[in-house]
Scaffold this active site. Sequence first.
Site, PDB file in Angstrom:
ATOM      1  N   SER A 105      -5.573   6.898   5.999  1.00  0.00           N
ATOM      2  CA  SER A 105      -6.452   6.227   5.030  1.00  0.00           C
ATOM      3  C   SER A 105      -7.689   7.053   4.680  1.00  0.00           C
ATOM      4  CB  SER A 105      -6.899   4.873   5.583  1.00  0.00           C
ATOM      5  OG  SER A 105      -7.876   4.333   4.718  1.00  0.00           O
ATOM      6  N   LYS A 114      -1.936  -7.397   4.429  1.00  0.00           N
ATOM      7  CA  LYS A 114      -2.727  -8.050   3.379  1.00  0.00           C
ATOM      8  C   LYS A 114      -2.430  -9.546   3.271  1.00  0.00           C
ATOM      9  CE  LYS A 114      -3.335  -3.882   0.687  1.00  0.00           C
ATOM     10  NZ  LYS A 114      -3.371  -3.223  -0.612  1.00  0.00           N
ATOM     11  N   ASP A 170      -7.793  -4.903  -5.330  1.00  0.00           N
ATOM     12  CA  ASP A 170      -6.747  -3.945  -5.741  1.00  0.00           C
ATOM     13  C   ASP A 170      -6.444  -4.010  -7.236  1.00  0.00           C
ATOM     14  OD1 ASP A 170      -6.190  -2.649  -3.347  1.00  0.00           O
ATOM     15  OD2 ASP A 170      -4.737  -4.160  -2.704  1.00  0.00           O
ATOM     16  N   GLY A 220      -2.290   7.334  -7.862  1.00  0.00           N
ATOM     17  CA  GLY A 220      -3.038   6.157  -7.422  1.00  0.00           C
ATOM     18  C   GLY A 220      -4.459   6.429  -6.957  1.00  0.00           C
TER      19      GLY A 220
HETATM   20  P1  NDP Z   1       5.709  -3.422  -0.453  1.00  0.00           P
HETATM   21  O1  NDP Z   1       6.385  -2.982   0.797  1.00  0.00           O
HETATM   22  O2  NDP Z   1       5.123  -4.783  -0.546  1.00  0.00           O
HETATM   23  O3  NDP Z   1       6.781  -3.285  -1.696  1.00  0.00           O
HETATM   24  C1  NDP Z   1       7.554  -2.136  -1.877  1.00  0.00           C
HETATM   25  C2  NDP Z   1       8.468  -2.298  -3.121  1.00  0.00           C
HETATM   26  O4  NDP Z   1       9.087  -1.013  -3.320  1.00  0.00           O
HETATM   27  C3  NDP Z   1       9.604  -3.310  -2.990  1.00  0.00           C
HETATM   28  O5  NDP Z   1       9.804  -3.924  -4.249  1.00  0.00           O
HETATM   29  C4  NDP Z   1      10.825  -2.436  -2.626  1.00  0.00           C
HETATM   30  O6  NDP Z   1      12.058  -2.938  -3.120  1.00  0.00           O
HETATM   31  C5  NDP Z   1      10.508  -1.165  -3.388  1.00  0.00           C
HETATM   32  N1  NDP Z   1      11.068   0.040  -2.793  1.00  0.00           N
HETATM   33  C6  NDP Z   1      10.802   0.563  -1.563  1.00  0.00           C
HETATM   34  N2  NDP Z   1      11.473   1.732  -1.399  1.00  0.00           N
HETATM   35  C7  NDP Z   1      12.152   1.952  -2.550  1.00  0.00           C
HETATM   36  C8  NDP Z   1      13.029   2.977  -2.983  1.00  0.00           C
HETATM   37  N3  NDP Z   1      13.329   4.028  -2.207  1.00  0.00           N
HETATM   38  N4  NDP Z   1      13.563   2.898  -4.240  1.00  0.00           N
HETATM   39  C9  NDP Z   1      13.261   1.861  -5.043  1.00  0.00           C
HETATM   40  N5  NDP Z   1      12.451   0.824  -4.680  1.00  0.00           N
HETATM   41  C10 NDP Z   1      11.894   0.881  -3.439  1.00  0.00           C
HETATM   42  O7  NDP Z   1       4.618  -2.309  -0.743  1.00  0.00           O
HETATM   43  P2  NDP Z   1       3.190  -2.442  -1.471  1.00  0.00           P
HETATM   44  O8  NDP Z   1       3.373  -3.139  -2.771  1.00  0.00           O
HETATM   45  O9  NDP Z   1       2.164  -2.949  -0.522  1.00  0.00           O
HETATM   46  O10 NDP Z   1       2.825  -0.888  -1.717  1.00  0.00           O
HETATM   47  C11 NDP Z   1       3.619  -0.117  -2.598  1.00  0.00           C
HETATM   48  C12 NDP Z   1       3.022   1.269  -2.776  1.00  0.00           C
HETATM   49  O11 NDP Z   1       1.752   1.190  -3.415  1.00  0.00           O
HETATM   50  C13 NDP Z   1       2.824   2.019  -1.460  1.00  0.00           C
HETATM   51  O12 NDP Z   1       3.296   3.335  -1.665  1.00  0.00           O
HETATM   52  C14 NDP Z   1       1.326   1.987  -1.260  1.00  0.00           C
HETATM   53  O13 NDP Z   1       0.887   3.151  -0.574  1.00  0.00           O
HETATM   54  C15 NDP Z   1       0.820   1.987  -2.710  1.00  0.00           C
HETATM   55  N6  NDP Z   1      -0.530   1.376  -2.856  1.00  0.00           N
HETATM   56  C16 NDP Z   1      -1.557   2.129  -3.358  1.00  0.00           C
HETATM   57  C17 NDP Z   1      -2.824   1.600  -3.521  1.00  0.00           C
HETATM   58  C18 NDP Z   1      -3.922   2.464  -4.069  1.00  0.00           C
HETATM   59  O14 NDP Z   1      -5.108   2.094  -3.924  1.00  0.00           O
HETATM   60  N7  NDP Z   1      -3.621   3.561  -4.708  1.00  0.00           N
HETATM   61  C19 NDP Z   1      -3.146   0.199  -3.169  1.00  0.00           C
HETATM   62  C20 NDP Z   1      -1.987  -0.530  -2.676  1.00  0.00           C
HETATM   63  C21 NDP Z   1      -0.738   0.071  -2.519  1.00  0.00           C
HETATM   64  P3  NDP Z   1      12.909  -4.100  -2.332  1.00  0.00           P
HETATM   65  O15 NDP Z   1      12.306  -5.415  -2.777  1.00  0.00           O
HETATM   66  O16 NDP Z   1      14.296  -3.908  -2.856  1.00  0.00           O
HETATM   67  O17 NDP Z   1      12.767  -3.827  -0.875  1.00  0.00           O
END
Ligand code: NDP
Length: 263
Positions: free
Chosen positions: A14, A63, A99, A228
């Site tokens: 982080s 979260k 966010d 991001g």
């Molecule tokens: P979640 O675990 O809640 O959701 C992940 C999503 O990604 C799900 O819909 C999942 O699909 C999908 N997914 C995961 N792997 C793959 C893959 N290989 N191919 C296609 N779809 C995939 O994660 P978050 O929403 O909390 O976070 C998502 C991303 O956003 C992270 O990388 C995090 O680091 C980033 N982030 C960045 C922030 C910033 O400030 N820049 C703030 C918050 C998050 P399924 O439903 O099928 O499992």
Amino acid sequence: MKLFAIFGDPVSHSRSPLMHNCVFKNLHVDACYTRVHLEDGSKLKETFFNLGLSGANVTVPHKEAAFDACDEVRGFAKKIGVVNTLINENGKLIGYNTDADGFMYAISQFSPIKNILIIGAGGTAKALANKFVEENYHVEVLNRSQGRLTYFKELGIATHTWKSIQIKKYDLVVNTTSAGLSDNEYPAPLEILEPLISTCKFCADAIYGKVTPFLQLAKRYEITSKDGADMLLGQGVLANALFTQHQFKNESIEKEMKGSFLL
Ligand code: NDP
């Protein structure tokens, strides 16, 4: 001295401690920000108070646990059930979400935008979809699997899986999946992604600190895009304003926080 922290699992990657400490140091706030590796989200509240924290940020995967831990949740966080910022207000735990507004800040130069496609259906997608609807954008969601799409359907949002999507033109395509975070995967198969990206105006990825395959594709088609980092900055500025009880202008916090990205 006031103490702040970020809770997560993992948390060592982080950038938040660097961002917030830069603001505290340069704006002469008697405070320090650290990181806490927390595996069990149900221990969030007791750990927060045991450490004597004045406030905290919460990252993956806690979260939703943070929302449950709060004595009171305010603003947008209440709507989406997801909390990323905690404040100790006279011994009560108050929750906020910065966010989605952080993301709106990140895409403020992307204009004009009417139609948005969100790829992914997790916590970040939930926050962004709600915010886009609130701001009257037309939004659709594409996810690899069906399960998590129910939430978006209930919001009245058109949803697609890789099997059901009919390709059309969007102004903005946002990757909120973790594809590309610690692998080199695209968030959807190339036969879907290429026509979507090559015809859109803007692309944004929630992942920061690397050029993901999604962003590489956007660059190949010369689409204006960003990772991001600005979203991270935006949510951080708004969280810091809560930590410092709005005693500084957001622009001043932003200036100092941006400096931490150069370190
Ligand atoms: P979640 O675990 O809640 O959701 C992940 C999503 O990604 C799900 O819909 C999942 O699909 C999908 N997914 C995961 N792997 C793959 C893959 N290989 N191919 C296609 N779809 C995939 O994660 P978050 O929403 O909390 O976070 C998502 C991303 O956003 C992270 O990388 C995090 O680091 C980033 N982030 C960045 C922030 C910033 O400030 N820049 C703030 C918050 C998050 P399924 O439903 O099928 O499992």
